[in-house]
Design an enzyme around this catalytic site. Structure first.
Site, PDB file in Angstrom:
ATOM      1  CD  GLU A 155      -2.914   1.109   2.342  1.00 21.68           C
ATOM      2  OE1 GLU A 155      -4.101   1.424   2.177  1.00 21.68           O
ATOM      3  OE2 GLU A 155      -2.438   0.808   3.444  1.00 21.68           O
ATOM      4  CB  ALA A 288       0.000  -2.175  11.739  1.00 21.78           C
ATOM      5  CG  MET A 289      -0.140  -3.424   4.829  1.00 20.16           C
ATOM      6  SD  MET A 289      -1.104  -1.966   4.337  1.00 20.16           S
ATOM      7  CE  MET A 289      -2.267  -2.734   3.203  1.00 20.16           C
ATOM      8  CD  GLU A 290      -5.058  -1.761   5.583  1.00 22.07           C
ATOM      9  OE1 GLU A 290      -5.545  -0.962   4.751  1.00 22.07           O
ATOM     10  OE2 GLU A 290      -4.150  -1.437   6.363  1.00 22.07           O
ATOM     11  CG  HIS A 323      -6.555   0.963  12.762  1.00 18.32           C
ATOM     12  ND1 HIS A 323      -7.013   2.253  12.702  1.00 18.32           N
ATOM     13  CD2 HIS A 323      -6.015   0.710  11.536  1.00 18.32           C
ATOM     14  CE1 HIS A 323      -6.774   2.760  11.501  1.00 18.32           C
ATOM     15  NE2 HIS A 323      -6.159   1.834  10.779  1.00 18.32           N
ATOM     16  CD  GLU A 324      -3.545  -2.079  10.763  1.00 18.95           C
ATOM     17  OE1 GLU A 324      -3.881  -2.455   9.621  1.00 18.95           O
ATOM     18  OE2 GLU A 324      -3.156  -0.917  11.005  1.00 18.95           O
ATOM     19  CG  HIS A 327      -7.986  -1.554   7.806  1.00 15.45           C
ATOM     20  ND1 HIS A 327      -8.636  -0.619   7.045  1.00 15.45           N
ATOM     21  CD2 HIS A 327      -6.983  -0.877   8.451  1.00 15.45           C
ATOM     22  CE1 HIS A 327      -8.070   0.567   7.209  1.00 15.45           C
ATOM     23  NE2 HIS A 327      -7.073   0.445   8.073  1.00 15.45           N
ATOM     24  CD  GLU A 346      -5.948   3.466   6.697  1.00 14.14           C
ATOM     25  OE1 GLU A 346      -6.104   3.251   7.910  1.00 14.14           O
ATOM     26  OE2 GLU A 346      -5.327   2.690   5.949  1.00 14.14           O
TER      27      GLU A 346
END
Length: 876
Positions: A155, A288-290, A323-324, A327, A346
């Site tokens: 992303e 962090a990445m979902e 949060h993640e 997503h 987001e």
């Protein structure tokens, strides 16, 4: 209570653009829409010695209109050969547009309507800057051995760095990955493993195909990993770490089970994949990445060691997971059609994650939590206030912002997208009610699962569920920049006049902007708050007793400020002892903002502080601490700084005395967090007893790590270094080099940024050029030093001198803003021309906006510093 009547004096007229529901053909982007990929089969073989990879892919295509060429995305790849429907494509028919990151393949013959197949062989480089396929080095826990792992970060637009693809969110497809990894490595992707077999050079691992999804949600990680597992609602959960750290993922595993089950119920659609991997990686990128089914986290966002981690780390781990995992629905199952609607991903995940965290951890006061970004150039404070401070400036943008290019997409990940989006959704839920809001979300998810959407689709679903005109209410908040201030004035016969205007800082707005404001309010001594929709420029409340305090914006849930007339303000001050913490914080935040904007003198803010009842409420004191910290940095070098410090110590020290310097058995976590903040701030402000304690704590820590509570370690190190010498610097640096704990390492290196001796500042800055910290954290060492040393001049000189080496370490999301952000610590307007000249020579077009933001910040700081100095004599 009696509901007051709202009298509309005139209706607002909006000319805002009405966005349309999702439609594939009209979605923005560079790629033609007549060809759509439906399935990818990708094979990749990394070469760890050469830091390169070879790959091949077969892509099934659906052609909607006859075409003689295929246009897709590729970047930093070499194409060795290609075939279309089994026919070889001549190399002369393969062309790269490097500037636009496009790959054009002329077809041997016209592609007719229907199904076709593209096959490509390609090669590329494994990088160290967290874009595409990257590697990172680390020390293994227990053995101290130097190791390396592979990871991906796609992303916003970096899947094209690993394989040629239609790398825009609207081009959803199924992805089936096969990768060759070393024999002793574990490999993880979005889906479970189908098969494994030994091959030359290692082990070939094949994964199941994914559901239809956007290209940026792919993930591939491989290394010498450990894992712990559990299961919830039929979904296999796994926390994966580098060797020796798996047990530090136990808290995250338990939290994930709670969070996933809650979301299954909330969304009305169960998590659709068979497993959810979460990987704690010690480098490559900073957050962090979902990725769907395989979320990646920087270690400190996922790992919690009960013996050595702070309470703040425990809270952060839960919040980031919430949060993640949100997503996985909002972003993965349903994806924004184009990056102009990034806030749908987001803003919603920020709101949903905070709502979930608050539900299971009400004692944390998460809606009022002080956020500390990993980028020291960004604002510190409550999420809503972080967004509002930036949104009050001329350089802000609407929540829904125009995004034309890939570089602009990377710049969209800011406080407006995340935190204003979150704040607006909270305000909207408060206005509609929890159940209608949730029902609207369920409608939206059901209608758009495995597809894309626009903001209009969300508003339509919420309108259907609530029966209220959400499109009209939302337009002003998401399609125009800024937010309103509601001016309140008491009149005779129990009437209160309300008017709204655009709230600005450092500029005047000559437009006639209007918002439909979901107002909430209560009258002191009456039973329940009231809600009304202020749709016009002016309105009137009736039947408000003249001797009762009237508080607008209940608990600060609304994204607007309130300016009270003098009589109303006095009544509010008198009611403070019975007022709850969120409302006290809301009044403090507004008072501070009015001082920043020049609408009120410094005494307006300090007068409110003086009237607050004695309290150890975390959020109240944190608001004051954050404001005081900003003031002290601005007064650096001014004779008035010591006068301010004396005042600040007198305000803050009684709270620390009440808490006591050392933790008490059984105290709430909020007490521990507040003590840590007070120790660091009072130490910074020159409290001799606190400085002495930090120095002693540090000496004790060097002999016995357990002698200093985990929550006090970071402030202890910071204050010991602030008033320390070269020996202190060396001891902290040695600790940082030796530890294999990412949390400990960050504490040690953060403390080095507090050095005040210019020679030690230079040594701290030099760390950014080494591999002692992961690249994503090393670059922020420069920003951290600029902020904490009060010597941004030294930080900028260092960055300019080492420009190429520094820029090479900056990740995608900070590529446009990093260098301009170093100027945000200056308050000399002469620096603006220096920045503009530097940008003209060295920066690309997408950095124009960050340059404007930095220039505006310098002007604001210059004016605010001048006003502070002029008004410092008013302090008692």
């Amino acid at each position: 209570m009696r509901f007051a009547f709202l009298i509309y004096l005139f209706a607002s007229v909006t000319s805002l653009h009405a966005e349309k529901p999702f439609d594939f053909a009209s979605t923005p982007g560079k790629l033609p829409k007549q060809v759509r990929p439906t399935e990818y089969a990708i094979w990749v073989k990394p070469d760890l010695k050469k830091l390169a990879f070879a790959g091949r892919e077969t892509v099934k295509l659906n052609v909607a209109e006859p075409t003689r060429e295929l246009i897709l995305n590729a970047l930093d790849l070499t194409i060795t050969d290609a075939e279309i429907d089994g026919k070889t494509v001549p190399k002369t028919a393969i062309k790269f547009d490097v500037k636009n990151e496009l790959l054009t393949i002329a077809t041997p013959e016209e592609l007719t309507l229907g199904e076709h197949t593209l096959a490509i062989r390609f090669a590329g480089k494994i990088n160290q800057f967290g874009r595409g396929l990257f590697y990172a080095k680390y020390q293994e826990q227990g053995t101290g051995a130097k190791k390396m792992f592979l990871g991906t970060q796609f992303e916003a637009t970096d899947a094209r760095r690993l394989f040629p693809c239609w790398d825009e969110p609207v081009f959803r497809a199924r992805f089936q990955l096969t990768a060759v990894v070393p024999e002793n490595w574990m490999a993880i992707s979005n889906m479970p493993i189908v098969s494994e077999k030994k091959v030359a050079g290692g082990r070939e691992v094949e994964f199941q195909p994914t559901p239809s999804m956007s290209s940026y949600l792919n993930v591939f990680c491989a290394g010498e990993f450990d894992a712990i597992e559990s299961e919830v609602d039929g979904v296999k959960l796994r926390i994966t770490t580098t060797k020796g750290k798996a047990e530090s993922g136990r808290y995250a595993l338990e939290a994930t089970a709670q969070i996933l089950h809650y979301y299954n119920e909330y969304f009305g659609i169960s998590y659709p994949l068979p497993k959810l991997d979460q990987l704690a990686i010690p480098g490559g990128f900073g957050g962090a990445m979902e990725n769907w089914g395989g979320i990646t986290y920087y270690e400190t966002a996922l790992l919690f060691d009960p013996a050595n981690s702070s309470a703040a780390t425990k809270q952060r781990v839960y919040e980031v997971i919430a949060h993640e995992v949100a997503h996985q629905w909002f972003g993965d199952l349903v994806t924004m059609a184009w990056w102009d609607n990034l806030w749908l991903n987001e803003g919603f995940a920020s709101w949903m994650g905070t709502k979930c965290t608050a539900r299971f951890n009400p004692q944390w006061e998460v809606w009022l939590e002080k956020g500390i970004p990993r980028d020291p150039a960004r604002r510190i404070g409550i999420a809503k206030e972080q967004a509002m401070e930036g949104d009050a400036r001329a350089t802000t943008h609407p929540i829904q912002q125009k995004v034309a290019t890939e570089a602009e997409a990377n710049s969209a990940f800011d406080d407006i997208t995340y935190k204003k989006g979150q704040s607006f959704l909270r305000m909207l839920e408060s206005f509609l009610g929890e159940e209608p809001f949730r029902d609207g979300i369920r409608r939206y998810m059901q209608a758009h699962k495995y597809s894309n959407s626009t903001t209009a689709d969300l508003w339509n679903a919420l309108s259907e569920a609530s029966g209220k005109p959400i499109v009209e209410i939302a337009a002003g908040w998401t399609e125009q920049p800024g937010f309103p201030v509601v001016n309140m004035s008491r009149e005779s016969n129990g009437k209160v006049a309300l008017s709204q205007e655009h709230f600005t800082v450092n500029f005047r707005d000559n437009t006639d902007a209007t918002w439909e404001i979901p107002l909430t309010y209560f009258i002191d001594g009456q039973s329940a708050p009231a809600t009304l929709l202020m749709s016009g420029k002016m309105a009137t409340l009736e039947d408000v007793p003249s001797d009762r305090a009237l508080k607008l914006n209940v608990e600060g849930a609304g994204n607007y400020r309130v300016a009270y007339d003098e009589a109303s303000w006095k009544l509010l001050l008198a009611s403070l002892p019975g007022m709850n913490v969120p409302d006290q914080v809301n009044l403090l935040s507004d008072a501070w903002a009015f001082f920043q904007a020049g609408r009120q003198p410094f005494t307006f803010y300090t007068g409110l502080i003086d009237r607050l009842p004695p309290s150890t409420a975390l959020a109240v004191r944190e608001q004051i601490i954050s404001a005081f910290n900003s003031i002290d940095h601005l007064l650096a070098g001014a004779p008035e700084q010591e006068q301010f410090r004396g005042y600040a110590r007198r305000v803050l020290r009684p709270t620390l005395d009440t808490l006591t310097l050392q933790p008490k058995p059984g105290e709430p976590m909020t007490a521990s967090l507040l003590r840590a903040s007070l120790v660091q701030d009072l130490g910074w402000l020159g409290d001799e007893e606190v400085i002495k304690m930090c120095r002693q704590n540090f000496e004790n820590y060097l002999k016995d790590r357990s002698s200093v509570p985990a929550d006090l370690r970071a402030p202890t190190f910071a204050i010991a270094m602030r008033y320390g010498d070269a020996a202190t610097w060396q001891k902290l640096h040695e600790l940082g080099l030796k530890t294999t704990s990412t949390e400990e390492k960050q504490n040690y290196y953060d403390a080095l940024a507090f050095a005040s001796d210019p020679k030690l500042i230079q040594k701290s800055l030099a760390i950014a050029l080494t591999d002692e910290l992961p690249t994503s954290r090393a670059v922020f060492m420069v920003s951290k030093v600029a902020r904490e040393s009060d010597r941004p001049d030294l930080a900028w000189e260092f960055a300019e001198k080492n420009l190429k080496a520094i820029v090479a370490k900056v990740d995608a999301l900070n590529a446009n803003s990093y260098l301009p952000s170093l100027f945000t610590f200056f308050y000399d307007p002469a620096r603006i021309e220096e920045l503009k000249a530097f940008a003209q020579k060295n920066l690309s077009g997408p950095s124009r906006k960050p340059v404007e933001i930095a220039s505006d910040e310098i002007l604001f700081r210059a004016d605010f510093r001048k006003r502070l100095i002029e008004q410092m004599h008013t302090l008692q």
